[in-house]
Design an enzyme around this catalytic site. Structure first.
Site, mmCIF file in Angstrom:
data_model
loop_
_atom_site.group_PDB
_atom_site.id
_atom_site.type_symbol
_atom_site.label_atom_id
_atom_site.label_comp_id
_atom_site.label_asym_id
_atom_site.label_seq_id
_atom_site.Cartn_x
_atom_site.Cartn_y
_atom_site.Cartn_z
ATOM 1 N N SER A 367 -1.664 -129.942 -3.753
ATOM 2 C CA SER A 367 -2.316 -129.120 -2.875
ATOM 3 C C SER A 367 -0.664 -129.789 -1.671
ATOM 4 C CB SER A 367 -3.108 -129.106 -1.971
ATOM 5 O OG SER A 367 -3.144 -127.997 -1.356
ATOM 6 N N ASP A 454 -5.540 -121.003 -9.961
ATOM 7 C CA ASP A 454 -5.616 -121.501 -8.721
ATOM 8 C C ASP A 454 -5.469 -120.050 -7.997
ATOM 9 O OD1 ASP A 454 -5.211 -122.801 -6.688
ATOM 10 O OD2 ASP A 454 -3.858 -124.055 -7.596
ATOM 11 N N HIS A 486 -7.856 -124.616 -8.246
ATOM 12 C CA HIS A 486 -6.983 -125.706 -7.134
ATOM 13 C C HIS A 486 -7.597 -126.989 -7.572
ATOM 14 C CE1 HIS A 486 -3.676 -126.021 -3.600
ATOM 15 N NE2 HIS A 486 -4.907 -126.366 -3.519
#
Length: 546
Positions: A367, A454, A486
Protein backbone atom coordinates in the site's frame (compact mmCIF):
# COMPACT_ATOMS: atom_id res chain seq x y z
CA UNK A 1 -27.18 -10.51 6.80
CA UNK A 2 -26.15 -7.91 4.22
CA UNK A 3 -26.23 -9.82 0.91
CA UNK A 4 -26.11 -6.76 -1.32
CA UNK A 5 -23.89 -6.26 -4.35
CA UNK A 6 -20.99 -3.79 -4.16
CA UNK A 7 -21.59 -2.63 -0.59
CA UNK A 8 -19.46 -2.17 2.50
CA UNK A 9 -21.15 -2.90 5.85
CA UNK A 10 -20.01 -1.50 9.20
CA UNK A 11 -21.06 -2.42 12.73
CA UNK A 12 -21.76 0.65 14.89
CA UNK A 13 -23.24 -0.85 18.06
CA UNK A 14 -24.13 -4.16 19.70
CA UNK A 15 -26.27 -3.09 22.70
CA UNK A 16 -26.30 -5.39 25.73
CA UNK A 17 -29.98 -4.69 26.35
CA UNK A 18 -31.08 -5.86 22.88
CA UNK A 19 -28.38 -8.25 21.63
CA UNK A 20 -30.54 -9.46 18.74
CA UNK A 21 -30.70 -5.95 17.28
CA UNK A 22 -27.44 -4.31 16.23
CA UNK A 23 -26.75 -0.94 14.60
CA UNK A 24 -25.02 -1.10 11.22
CA UNK A 25 -23.99 1.17 8.37
CA UNK A 26 -24.73 0.12 4.78
CA UNK A 27 -23.91 2.06 1.61
CA UNK A 28 -26.37 0.37 -0.76
CA UNK A 29 -28.36 3.57 -1.42
CA UNK A 30 -25.26 5.61 -2.30
CA UNK A 31 -21.84 3.90 -2.51
CA UNK A 32 -20.14 7.03 -1.14
CA UNK A 33 -21.94 7.16 2.21
CA UNK A 34 -23.38 4.86 4.89
CA UNK A 35 -26.96 5.08 6.15
CA UNK A 36 -27.68 3.70 9.63
CA UNK A 37 -29.94 0.68 10.08
CA UNK A 38 -31.11 -1.41 12.99
CA UNK A 39 -30.50 -5.01 11.94
CA UNK A 40 -31.98 -8.13 13.52
CA UNK A 41 -29.23 -10.78 13.50
CA UNK A 42 -31.75 -13.60 13.93
CA UNK A 43 -34.14 -12.72 11.10
CA UNK A 44 -32.10 -10.37 8.88
CA UNK A 45 -34.80 -7.70 9.18
CA UNK A 46 -33.49 -4.16 8.94
CA UNK A 47 -35.01 -0.80 9.80
CA UNK A 48 -33.73 2.58 8.65
CA UNK A 49 -32.61 4.67 11.62
CA UNK A 50 -30.87 7.62 9.95
CA UNK A 51 -30.27 8.56 6.36
CA UNK A 52 -26.86 10.03 5.65
CA UNK A 53 -27.25 13.63 4.40
CA UNK A 54 -24.24 13.11 2.15
CA UNK A 55 -21.15 13.98 4.13
CA UNK A 56 -21.16 11.87 7.29
CA UNK A 57 -18.10 9.63 7.58
CA UNK A 58 -19.02 7.89 10.84
CA UNK A 59 -21.81 7.36 13.35
CA UNK A 60 -21.86 6.52 17.08
CA UNK A 61 -24.54 5.14 19.39
CA UNK A 62 -24.80 5.21 23.17
CA UNK A 63 -24.68 2.14 25.42
CA UNK A 64 -28.40 1.49 24.81
CA UNK A 65 -28.02 1.52 21.03
CA UNK A 66 -29.50 4.98 20.47
CA UNK A 67 -27.85 6.90 17.64
CA UNK A 68 -26.28 9.96 19.28
CA UNK A 69 -23.28 11.29 17.33
CA UNK A 70 -21.97 11.69 13.81
CA UNK A 71 -18.63 12.83 12.41
CA UNK A 72 -17.67 14.41 9.14
CA UNK A 73 -14.66 15.92 7.42
CA UNK A 74 -15.06 19.64 6.85
CA UNK A 75 -14.35 21.36 3.56
CA UNK A 76 -10.88 22.37 4.74
CA UNK A 77 -9.96 18.87 5.92
CA UNK A 78 -10.82 19.29 9.59
CA UNK A 79 -13.13 17.07 11.63
CA UNK A 80 -16.53 17.94 13.07
CA UNK A 81 -18.59 16.06 15.67
CA UNK A 82 -22.35 16.48 15.45
CA UNK A 83 -25.17 15.64 17.85
CA UNK A 84 -28.07 13.66 16.38
CA UNK A 85 -31.39 15.37 17.13
CA UNK A 86 -34.02 13.47 15.17
CA UNK A 87 -33.42 14.28 11.52
CA UNK A 88 -31.17 17.21 12.40
CA UNK A 89 -27.42 17.15 13.02
CA UNK A 90 -26.07 19.86 15.33
CA UNK A 91 -22.35 20.71 15.35
CA UNK A 92 -20.87 20.38 18.87
CA UNK A 93 -17.09 20.01 18.41
CA UNK A 94 -14.63 20.88 15.67
CA UNK A 95 -10.95 20.20 14.99
CA UNK A 96 -8.54 21.81 12.58
CA UNK A 97 -7.13 19.83 9.61
CA UNK A 98 -3.93 18.90 11.43
CA UNK A 99 -5.83 17.60 14.46
CA UNK A 100 -7.61 14.34 15.25
CA UNK A 101 -10.60 13.36 17.34
CA UNK A 102 -12.06 9.91 18.00
CA UNK A 103 -15.25 9.43 20.03
CA UNK A 104 -14.88 6.05 21.72
CA UNK A 105 -17.76 5.14 23.97
CA UNK A 106 -20.53 6.76 25.98
CA UNK A 107 -20.16 7.14 29.72
CA UNK A 108 -22.62 5.19 31.91
CA UNK A 109 -24.34 8.49 32.76
CA UNK A 110 -25.68 8.53 29.19
CA UNK A 111 -24.69 12.17 28.73
CA UNK A 112 -20.93 12.32 28.35
CA UNK A 113 -18.75 10.48 25.85
CA UNK A 114 -15.17 9.26 26.16
CA UNK A 115 -13.04 10.76 23.37
CA UNK A 116 -9.43 10.80 22.27
CA UNK A 117 -8.46 14.22 20.95
CA UNK A 118 -5.50 16.51 20.38
CA UNK A 119 -7.62 19.47 19.32
CA UNK A 120 -6.69 22.87 20.62
CA UNK A 121 -3.81 25.32 20.60
CA UNK A 122 -0.77 24.10 22.47
CA UNK A 123 -1.95 20.48 22.47
CA UNK A 124 0.23 17.94 20.67
CA UNK A 125 -0.44 14.45 22.02
CA UNK A 126 -3.97 13.06 21.92
CA UNK A 127 -5.56 12.94 25.38
CA UNK A 128 -8.43 11.03 26.93
CA UNK A 129 -11.33 13.39 27.67
CA UNK A 130 -14.94 13.25 28.76
CA UNK A 131 -17.10 15.44 26.55
CA UNK A 132 -20.73 16.42 27.02
CA UNK A 133 -22.27 16.90 23.54
CA UNK A 134 -25.31 18.54 25.15
CA UNK A 135 -23.42 21.34 26.92
CA UNK A 136 -20.07 21.37 25.12
CA UNK A 137 -18.21 20.94 28.43
CA UNK A 138 -15.00 18.90 28.32
CA UNK A 139 -12.92 17.34 31.09
CA UNK A 140 -9.36 16.21 30.42
CA UNK A 141 -8.95 12.81 32.07
CA UNK A 142 -5.41 11.80 31.12
CA UNK A 143 -2.53 12.13 28.68
CA UNK A 144 0.54 9.93 28.36
CA UNK A 145 2.29 9.95 31.75
CA UNK A 146 5.62 9.68 29.91
CA UNK A 147 4.77 12.45 27.44
CA UNK A 148 5.80 10.37 24.41
CA UNK A 149 2.78 9.18 22.44
CA UNK A 150 -0.91 9.69 21.81
CA UNK A 151 -3.56 8.17 24.02
CA UNK A 152 -3.79 4.55 22.92
CA UNK A 153 -6.93 2.93 24.28
CA UNK A 154 -9.13 2.17 27.24
CA UNK A 155 -10.44 -0.95 28.94
CA UNK A 156 -13.98 -0.83 30.34
CA UNK A 157 -15.99 -3.05 32.66
CA UNK A 158 -18.56 -5.24 30.96
CA UNK A 159 -20.76 -5.06 34.08
CA UNK A 160 -21.05 -1.33 34.78
CA UNK A 161 -19.03 0.23 31.91
CA UNK A 162 -16.61 2.03 34.24
CA UNK A 163 -13.04 2.75 33.14
CA UNK A 164 -10.65 0.01 34.28
CA UNK A 165 -7.40 1.05 32.60
CA UNK A 166 -5.79 3.16 29.90
CA UNK A 167 -3.09 2.08 27.47
CA UNK A 168 -0.35 3.81 25.47
CA UNK A 169 1.82 2.35 22.72
CA UNK A 170 5.36 3.66 22.87
CA UNK A 171 8.17 1.24 22.11
CA UNK A 172 5.91 -1.27 23.85
CA UNK A 173 2.37 -1.13 25.22
CA UNK A 174 2.05 0.44 28.69
CA UNK A 175 -1.00 -0.21 30.88
CA UNK A 176 -2.22 2.20 33.57
CA UNK A 177 -4.87 0.61 35.82
CA UNK A 178 -7.63 2.88 37.20
CA UNK A 179 -9.10 0.23 39.44
CA UNK A 180 -7.33 -1.55 42.31
CA UNK A 181 -8.79 -4.94 41.37
CA UNK A 182 -7.71 -4.55 37.77
CA UNK A 183 -4.24 -3.53 38.92
CA UNK A 184 -4.05 -6.80 40.81
CA UNK A 185 -5.21 -8.61 37.65
CA UNK A 186 -2.23 -7.23 35.74
CA UNK A 187 0.14 -8.26 38.53
CA UNK A 188 -1.26 -11.80 38.54
CA UNK A 189 -0.84 -12.12 34.78
CA UNK A 190 2.77 -10.95 35.00
CA UNK A 191 3.44 -13.40 37.83
CA UNK A 192 1.98 -16.17 35.64
CA UNK A 193 4.69 -15.47 33.04
CA UNK A 194 2.82 -13.27 30.56
CA UNK A 195 5.66 -10.85 29.89
CA UNK A 196 4.56 -9.48 26.52
CA UNK A 197 2.19 -6.64 25.65
CA UNK A 198 -1.17 -7.54 27.19
CA UNK A 199 -4.41 -7.02 25.29
CA UNK A 200 -7.59 -7.60 27.28
CA UNK A 201 -10.16 -8.97 24.89
CA UNK A 202 -13.62 -10.44 25.25
CA UNK A 203 -14.80 -10.72 28.89
CA UNK A 204 -17.79 -12.67 30.11
CA UNK A 205 -20.81 -10.52 30.95
CA UNK A 206 -20.01 -10.70 34.65
CA UNK A 207 -16.41 -9.54 34.08
CA UNK A 208 -15.09 -12.66 35.77
CA UNK A 209 -13.29 -14.36 32.87
CA UNK A 210 -11.30 -12.50 30.24
CA UNK A 211 -9.48 -13.59 27.12
CA UNK A 212 -6.02 -12.01 27.36
CA UNK A 213 -3.73 -11.90 24.36
CA UNK A 214 -0.02 -11.87 25.21
CA UNK A 215 1.72 -10.10 22.33
CA UNK A 216 5.37 -11.13 22.00
CA UNK A 217 7.89 -10.76 19.22
CA UNK A 218 8.58 -14.47 18.56
CA UNK A 219 5.05 -15.90 18.60
CA UNK A 220 1.68 -14.92 17.14
CA UNK A 221 0.13 -13.72 20.40
CA UNK A 222 -0.91 -16.69 22.56
CA UNK A 223 -4.40 -16.25 24.05
CA UNK A 224 -5.14 -17.09 27.67
CA UNK A 225 -8.26 -17.54 29.78
CA UNK A 226 -7.93 -15.54 32.97
CA UNK A 227 -10.29 -16.11 35.88
CA UNK A 228 -10.32 -12.91 37.95
CA UNK A 229 -11.92 -14.66 40.92
CA UNK A 230 -9.48 -17.54 41.29
CA UNK A 231 -6.45 -15.95 39.62
CA UNK A 232 -6.08 -18.97 37.34
CA UNK A 233 -4.36 -18.36 34.00
CA UNK A 234 -4.88 -21.05 31.36
CA UNK A 235 -3.48 -21.18 27.83
CA UNK A 236 -6.46 -21.13 25.51
CA UNK A 237 -4.68 -21.38 22.16
CA UNK A 238 -1.80 -20.21 20.02
CA UNK A 239 -3.12 -18.73 16.77
CA UNK A 240 -0.33 -20.41 14.77
CA UNK A 241 0.93 -23.31 16.89
CA UNK A 242 3.16 -24.61 14.10
CA UNK A 243 5.52 -21.63 14.42
CA UNK A 244 8.88 -22.82 15.84
CA UNK A 245 9.36 -19.98 18.31
CA UNK A 246 12.90 -21.10 19.10
CA UNK A 247 13.91 -20.10 15.58
CA UNK A 248 12.17 -16.71 15.57
CA UNK A 249 14.19 -13.51 15.82
CA UNK A 250 13.74 -10.86 18.55
CA UNK A 251 12.43 -7.43 17.53
CA UNK A 252 14.24 -4.47 19.07
CA UNK A 253 12.87 -0.91 19.38
CA UNK A 254 15.49 1.54 18.05
CA UNK A 255 15.88 5.26 17.41
CA UNK A 256 17.87 7.08 14.77
CA UNK A 257 18.30 10.71 13.80
CA UNK A 258 17.05 11.98 10.44
CA UNK A 259 19.05 14.46 8.40
CA UNK A 260 17.16 17.44 9.86
CA UNK A 261 17.61 16.30 13.46
CA UNK A 262 14.19 14.69 13.92
CA UNK A 263 14.25 11.49 15.98
CA UNK A 264 12.65 8.54 14.16
CA UNK A 265 11.33 5.58 16.16
CA UNK A 266 11.74 2.23 14.46
CA UNK A 267 11.99 -1.52 15.00
CA UNK A 268 14.93 -3.69 14.01
CA UNK A 269 14.79 -7.47 13.56
CA UNK A 270 18.13 -9.19 13.10
CA UNK A 271 18.57 -12.74 11.78
CA UNK A 272 19.06 -15.11 14.67
CA UNK A 273 22.46 -16.67 15.23
CA UNK A 274 24.26 -14.34 12.81
CA UNK A 275 26.71 -11.63 13.74
CA UNK A 276 24.97 -8.29 12.99
CA UNK A 277 27.66 -7.01 10.66
CA UNK A 278 27.60 -6.32 6.92
CA UNK A 279 24.20 -7.97 6.50
CA UNK A 280 21.79 -7.81 3.61
CA UNK A 281 18.91 -5.57 4.71
CA UNK A 282 15.26 -5.14 3.82
CA UNK A 283 13.80 -1.76 4.73
CA UNK A 284 10.07 -2.26 5.24
CA UNK A 285 7.97 0.95 5.47
CA UNK A 286 4.42 0.47 6.72
CA UNK A 287 1.19 1.27 4.89
CA UNK A 288 -1.31 4.02 5.59
CA UNK A 289 0.70 6.18 5.62
CA UNK A 290 -1.20 7.32 8.72
CA UNK A 291 -0.57 4.10 10.60
CA UNK A 292 2.44 2.84 12.51
CA UNK A 293 4.48 -0.23 13.22
CA UNK A 294 4.47 -1.65 16.74
CA UNK A 295 6.46 -4.20 18.69
CA UNK A 296 5.28 -7.78 18.39
CA UNK A 297 5.23 -10.74 16.06
CA UNK A 298 5.52 -9.53 12.47
CA UNK A 299 5.22 -12.28 9.89
CA UNK A 300 7.09 -10.41 7.18
CA UNK A 301 9.95 -9.45 9.48
CA UNK A 302 10.28 -13.04 10.74
CA UNK A 303 10.12 -14.48 7.23
CA UNK A 304 12.83 -12.15 6.00
CA UNK A 305 15.03 -12.56 9.09
CA UNK A 306 14.81 -16.33 8.68
CA UNK A 307 16.13 -15.92 5.15
CA UNK A 308 19.12 -13.99 6.47
CA UNK A 309 18.06 -10.35 6.20
CA UNK A 310 18.07 -7.61 8.81
CA UNK A 311 14.69 -5.87 8.72
CA UNK A 312 14.13 -2.20 9.56
CA UNK A 313 10.59 -0.91 10.12
CA UNK A 314 10.74 2.90 10.40
CA UNK A 315 7.91 4.96 11.83
CA UNK A 316 8.63 7.83 9.46
CA UNK A 317 6.98 11.21 9.99
CA UNK A 318 3.26 11.07 9.19
CA UNK A 319 3.10 7.86 11.22
CA UNK A 320 0.18 7.96 13.62
CA UNK A 321 0.42 7.82 17.39
CA UNK A 322 3.28 10.24 17.99
CA UNK A 323 1.33 13.50 18.21
CA UNK A 324 -0.10 15.91 15.68
CA UNK A 325 3.23 17.70 15.18
CA UNK A 326 4.93 14.49 14.01
CA UNK A 327 1.93 13.56 11.88
CA UNK A 328 1.80 16.99 10.23
CA UNK A 329 5.55 16.99 9.52
CA UNK A 330 4.79 14.57 6.69
CA UNK A 331 2.00 16.57 5.07
CA UNK A 332 2.54 16.89 1.31
CA UNK A 333 6.04 15.39 1.55
CA UNK A 334 5.49 12.02 -0.12
CA UNK A 335 8.36 10.57 -2.12
CA UNK A 336 10.72 13.48 -2.51
CA UNK A 337 10.37 15.04 0.95
CA UNK A 338 11.00 14.18 4.61
CA UNK A 339 8.63 11.18 4.69
CA UNK A 340 10.89 9.36 2.24
CA UNK A 341 14.04 10.93 3.65
CA UNK A 342 13.26 9.30 7.00
CA UNK A 343 13.21 5.89 5.31
CA UNK A 344 16.41 6.66 3.39
CA UNK A 345 18.13 7.89 6.54
CA UNK A 346 17.18 4.68 8.35
CA UNK A 347 18.94 2.60 5.71
CA UNK A 348 22.00 4.85 5.88
CA UNK A 349 21.99 4.62 9.68
CA UNK A 350 22.29 0.84 9.42
CA UNK A 351 25.23 1.28 7.06
CA UNK A 352 26.92 3.69 9.49
CA UNK A 353 26.46 1.21 12.34
CA UNK A 354 28.09 -1.51 10.26
CA UNK A 355 24.95 -3.65 10.29
CA UNK A 356 24.10 -3.18 6.62
CA UNK A 357 26.13 -4.05 3.56
CA UNK A 358 25.60 -0.88 1.47
CA UNK A 359 25.48 -2.96 -1.71
CA UNK A 360 22.75 -5.29 -0.44
CA UNK A 361 19.84 -3.13 0.70
CA UNK A 362 16.31 -3.72 -0.58
CA UNK A 363 13.05 -1.91 0.12
CA UNK A 364 9.71 -3.69 0.39
CA UNK A 365 6.22 -2.62 1.43
CA UNK A 366 2.50 -2.76 0.81
CA UNK A 367 0.00 0.00 0.00
CA UNK A 368 1.75 3.24 1.05
CA UNK A 369 4.76 1.02 1.77
CA UNK A 370 4.53 -0.07 -1.87
CA UNK A 371 4.53 3.57 -2.95
CA UNK A 372 7.55 4.21 -0.70
CA UNK A 373 9.25 1.25 -2.38
CA UNK A 374 8.70 2.76 -5.82
CA UNK A 375 9.79 6.18 -4.54
CA UNK A 376 12.89 4.65 -3.01
CA UNK A 377 14.09 3.00 -6.21
CA UNK A 378 13.08 6.05 -8.31
CA UNK A 379 14.38 8.93 -6.18
CA UNK A 380 17.35 7.24 -4.44
CA UNK A 381 18.40 4.71 -7.11
CA UNK A 382 21.93 4.50 -5.73
CA UNK A 383 20.70 3.18 -2.36
CA UNK A 384 18.66 0.09 -3.19
CA UNK A 385 19.72 -3.13 -4.86
CA UNK A 386 16.10 -4.30 -5.30
CA UNK A 387 12.50 -3.40 -4.51
CA UNK A 388 9.29 -5.32 -3.80
CA UNK A 389 6.16 -3.25 -4.39
CA UNK A 390 2.93 -4.80 -3.08
CA UNK A 391 -0.26 -2.96 -4.18
CA UNK A 392 1.54 0.36 -4.21
CA UNK A 393 0.40 3.43 -6.19
CA UNK A 394 2.82 4.64 -8.83
CA UNK A 395 1.08 7.91 -9.66
CA UNK A 396 -0.41 10.00 -6.84
CA UNK A 397 -2.73 11.87 -9.20
CA UNK A 398 -4.31 8.74 -10.65
CA UNK A 399 -4.51 7.34 -7.10
CA UNK A 400 -6.47 10.38 -5.90
CA UNK A 401 -8.68 10.26 -8.99
CA UNK A 402 -9.70 6.65 -8.25
CA UNK A 403 -10.47 6.87 -4.53
CA UNK A 404 -13.19 4.32 -3.58
CA UNK A 405 -16.68 5.87 -3.37
CA UNK A 406 -16.98 5.23 0.37
CA UNK A 407 -13.80 7.29 0.95
CA UNK A 408 -15.32 10.41 -0.61
CA UNK A 409 -16.25 11.96 2.77
CA UNK A 410 -12.48 11.89 3.49
CA UNK A 411 -11.35 13.50 0.23
CA UNK A 412 -10.80 16.90 1.90
CA UNK A 413 -8.40 15.27 4.37
CA UNK A 414 -6.47 13.64 1.53
CA UNK A 415 -6.25 16.97 -0.28
CA UNK A 416 -4.97 18.64 2.89
CA UNK A 417 -2.38 16.00 3.79
CA UNK A 418 -1.35 14.82 0.31
CA UNK A 419 -2.42 17.42 -2.23
CA UNK A 420 -5.24 18.52 -4.51
CA UNK A 421 -4.72 17.64 -8.20
CA UNK A 422 -7.09 20.45 -9.21
CA UNK A 423 -4.69 23.02 -7.74
CA UNK A 424 -1.96 23.78 -10.34
CA UNK A 425 0.81 24.14 -7.76
CA UNK A 426 -0.20 20.96 -5.97
CA UNK A 427 -0.52 19.11 -9.25
CA UNK A 428 3.01 19.99 -10.30
CA UNK A 429 4.35 18.76 -6.97
CA UNK A 430 2.28 15.55 -7.10
CA UNK A 431 3.58 14.83 -10.58
CA UNK A 432 7.15 15.25 -9.33
CA UNK A 433 6.41 12.97 -6.36
CA UNK A 434 4.94 10.21 -8.55
CA UNK A 435 7.51 7.46 -9.21
CA UNK A 436 5.91 6.72 -12.58
CA UNK A 437 7.15 10.05 -13.86
CA UNK A 438 10.71 9.16 -12.83
CA UNK A 439 10.67 5.63 -14.22
CA UNK A 440 13.80 6.40 -16.23
CA UNK A 441 15.72 6.74 -12.95
CA UNK A 442 14.78 3.25 -11.74
CA UNK A 443 17.67 0.85 -12.25
CA UNK A 444 17.17 -1.61 -9.38
CA UNK A 445 15.30 -4.85 -10.17
CA UNK A 446 11.65 -4.58 -9.13
CA UNK A 447 9.01 -7.14 -8.20
CA UNK A 448 5.46 -5.77 -8.45
CA UNK A 449 2.54 -7.59 -6.81
CA UNK A 450 -1.11 -6.65 -7.35
CA UNK A 451 -4.66 -7.84 -6.70
CA UNK A 452 -6.86 -7.42 -9.77
CA UNK A 453 -9.89 -6.42 -7.65
CA UNK A 454 -8.16 -3.85 -5.45
CA UNK A 455 -10.63 -0.98 -4.79
CA UNK A 456 -8.05 1.24 -3.08
CA UNK A 457 -5.02 0.99 -5.35
CA UNK A 458 -6.32 0.05 -8.77
CA UNK A 459 -4.55 -2.52 -10.90
CA UNK A 460 -3.76 0.29 -13.34
CA UNK A 461 -1.30 1.71 -10.77
CA UNK A 462 0.85 -1.40 -11.12
CA UNK A 463 0.20 -1.86 -14.84
CA UNK A 464 1.54 1.58 -15.67
CA UNK A 465 4.83 1.24 -13.78
CA UNK A 466 5.42 -2.29 -15.09
CA UNK A 467 4.74 -1.19 -18.67
CA UNK A 468 7.02 1.83 -18.30
CA UNK A 469 9.90 -0.22 -16.91
CA UNK A 470 9.54 -2.90 -19.56
CA UNK A 471 9.61 -0.22 -22.24
CA UNK A 472 12.86 1.02 -20.69
CA UNK A 473 14.24 -2.54 -20.71
CA UNK A 474 14.51 -2.62 -16.93
CA UNK A 475 14.47 -5.77 -14.80
CA UNK A 476 10.83 -6.03 -13.65
CA UNK A 477 8.71 -9.01 -12.53
CA UNK A 478 4.92 -8.90 -12.13
CA UNK A 479 2.42 -10.98 -10.19
CA UNK A 480 -1.34 -10.38 -10.50
CA UNK A 481 -3.96 -12.38 -8.60
CA UNK A 482 -7.34 -12.25 -10.36
CA UNK A 483 -9.20 -13.14 -7.14
CA UNK A 484 -7.52 -10.73 -4.69
CA UNK A 485 -7.98 -7.13 -3.61
CA UNK A 486 -5.81 -4.82 -1.50
CA UNK A 487 -3.33 -7.49 -0.47
CA UNK A 488 -3.43 -11.27 -0.74
CA UNK A 489 -5.70 -13.36 1.50
CA UNK A 490 -5.97 -16.71 -0.28
CA UNK A 491 -3.59 -19.35 1.03
CA UNK A 492 -2.18 -20.52 -2.31
CA UNK A 493 -1.87 -16.95 -3.57
CA UNK A 494 -0.03 -15.94 -0.41
CA UNK A 495 2.36 -18.89 -0.49
CA UNK A 496 3.07 -18.28 -4.17
CA UNK A 497 3.72 -14.61 -3.47
CA UNK A 498 6.25 -15.37 -0.71
CA UNK A 499 7.94 -18.04 -2.82
CA UNK A 500 8.41 -15.36 -5.47
CA UNK A 501 9.62 -12.76 -2.97
CA UNK A 502 12.25 -15.01 -1.37
CA UNK A 503 13.54 -16.14 -4.77
CA UNK A 504 13.67 -12.54 -6.01
CA UNK A 505 15.51 -11.25 -2.94
CA UNK A 506 17.92 -14.19 -2.95
CA UNK A 507 18.79 -13.43 -6.55
CA UNK A 508 19.56 -9.77 -5.86
CA UNK A 509 20.68 -9.74 -2.20
CA UNK A 510 22.10 -13.23 -1.78
CA UNK A 511 19.86 -14.49 1.04
CA UNK A 512 18.48 -17.98 1.48
CA UNK A 513 15.45 -19.33 -0.32
CA UNK A 514 13.65 -22.63 -0.68
CA UNK A 515 14.33 -23.93 -4.16
CA UNK A 516 11.54 -26.49 -4.29
CA UNK A 517 7.87 -25.97 -3.53
CA UNK A 518 4.69 -28.01 -3.50
CA UNK A 519 3.32 -28.62 -7.02
CA UNK A 520 0.11 -26.68 -6.32
CA UNK A 521 2.09 -23.62 -5.18
CA UNK A 522 4.36 -23.80 -8.20
CA UNK A 523 1.32 -24.07 -10.45
CA UNK A 524 -0.31 -21.08 -8.74
CA UNK A 525 2.84 -19.00 -9.06
CA UNK A 526 2.91 -19.71 -12.78
CA UNK A 527 -0.73 -18.64 -13.01
CA UNK A 528 -0.07 -15.37 -11.16
CA UNK A 529 3.04 -14.48 -13.15
CA UNK A 530 2.43 -11.89 -15.87
CA UNK A 531 4.85 -11.26 -18.70
CA UNK A 532 5.64 -7.51 -18.54
CA UNK A 533 5.74 -7.47 -22.35
CA UNK A 534 1.99 -8.13 -22.37
CA UNK A 535 1.07 -5.24 -20.04
CA UNK A 536 -0.51 -2.23 -21.69
CA UNK A 537 -0.23 1.09 -19.84
CA UNK A 538 -3.62 2.67 -19.04
CA UNK A 539 -4.72 5.41 -21.39
CA UNK A 540 -4.42 8.04 -18.65
CA UNK A 541 -0.76 7.17 -18.09
CA UNK A 542 -0.03 7.25 -21.81
CA UNK A 543 -1.69 10.64 -22.13
CA UNK A 544 0.18 12.03 -19.13
CA UNK A 545 3.58 11.61 -20.71
CA UNK A 546 6.61 10.26 -18.89
Amino acid sequence: LTPYENIQARIYAVPKATPEWILVGINDRDPRIHDVYRLNIETGERELVQENPGDIAGWMADLDGNLRLASRVTDDGGTEILRVEGDELVSVYRCEPAETISPMRFHPDGERVWMSTNCGEGVDLARLVLFDPGTGEMEVVESDPEGEVDFGGAIFSEVDDRLLATTYTGDRVRIYPKDSVFEKDVERLREAGLDGDLFFRTPTRDDRIWIVKNIVDVDEGPNYLYDRETGEVELLYRPQPWIPTEHMAPMEPVRYTARDGETIPAYLTLPKGVEPKNLAVVVMPHGGPWGRDAWGFNENAQFLANRGYAVLQPNFRSSAGFGKRFLALGDRTWGTGPMQHDITDGAKWLVEKGIADPDRIAIMGGSYGGYATLAGVAFTPELYAAGVDIVGPSNIITLLNTIPPYWEPLVAMWHERVGDPSDPEDRARLEAQSPLNSATEIVAPLLVIQGANDPRVKKSESDQIVAALHELDRDVEYLVAPDEGHGFAGELNTLAMYASIERFLAKHLGGRYQENMRPEIEERLRALTVDPATVEPPAAAQAGGR
